[in-house]
Design an enzyme around this catalytic site. Sequence first.
Site, PDB file in Angstrom:
ATOM      1  CE  LYS A  54      20.606  -2.405  33.798  1.00 27.66           C
ATOM      2  NZ  LYS A  54      19.290  -2.528  33.168  1.00 27.66           N
ATOM      3  CD  GLN A  98      18.174  -3.002  29.453  1.00 33.07           C
ATOM      4  OE1 GLN A  98      18.833  -3.521  30.355  1.00 33.07           O
ATOM      5  NE2 GLN A  98      17.728  -1.765  29.545  1.00 33.07           N
ATOM      6  CG  ASP A 121      14.975  -4.988  36.278  1.00 33.14           C
ATOM      7  OD1 ASP A 121      15.915  -4.437  36.886  1.00 33.14           O
ATOM      8  OD2 ASP A 121      14.958  -5.164  35.051  1.00 33.14           O
TER       9      ASP A 121
END
Length: 283
Positions: A54, A98, A121
């Site tokens: 990412k 994460q 997200d």
Amino acid sequence: MPATIINGREVAARVRGEVAREVAAITERAGKPPGLATILVGDDPASAIYIANKRKASAEVGIADFHSPLAPHSSRAEVAAVIEEFNRDPDVSGILLQLPVPEGLDGAALTATILPEKDVDGLTAISAGRLMHGTPGLRPATPLGVIELLDSYDVALEGAEAVVVGRSNLVGKPVAFLLLHRNATVTICHSRTRDLAGVCSRADVLIAAVGSPELIDADHIKRGAAVIDVGINRTDEGLRGDVDFDAAVERAAFITPVPGGVGPMTIAMLLQNTVTAYNLQRR
Ligand code: NAP
């Protein structure tokens, strides 16, 4: 006639190119680029690879990198303090924690402390509520990628019968709402659905997000359907989707392969979300 294979790598490359141009325009206008903050707690090797990918992709499109690696035994307060710092930093447009976080930490509770305008997200309850209401906000990346693939191949969604297999907060539910907002008639299936094949075979647009290798076979697919396979399953024969590709390709009109379908879209849409977050914060 076999289905048209939807090329996720190609679509993702186009999205990344578009994001790079938007980032360049913002940088020129504002004197600095949007920024993406990534937080990795612990040393899980798979999570470390995801985060590295990412960060690399975001650097490639010119997004500023803010990374915070935290020790495996970090406390809730230590992780929350890092999130809070990024929440306050005007140079940070998006924040990504994460998941999963190490045992002893509550990933959902920590994610909930991310400002909704920086929740790239799209996983906070506020982002989910905004999606349900159809108001501006950040949507989860993989579901956005599914819609981008369908749009890229001009698959009609308005009035279409859409069936989503899977009801997770990460994929199934958000993709169902995105389809609903595009005026599809949406059915969500799950592990207790009776006659899965019967329901799926009504679908003009079939989305499989289950995590069960090749669960969806020819009996589940209406002739001429668009089939999007979100599943990623590691099997002894290699990477497999939730759809039996060889059987489905003979019945569908459009189909995504695994790998090379939905997979590449997730990071591309995360980058797009970082720009969306930047813009949301300036509305
Ligand atoms: P998840 O949280 O485990 O959810 C799976 C869903 O599938 C659940 O709603 C479950 O129903 C349903 N299900 C399980 N067995 C079923 C069956 N036999 N018939 C019908 N429904 C069934 O998984 P997820 O996070 O949504 O991920 C789904 C898949 O997508 C996984 O393979 C994952 O690796 C992949 N994925 C890929 C990407 C990407 O970038 N391409 C991103 C995210 C996820 P219940 O709710 O009733 O248990």
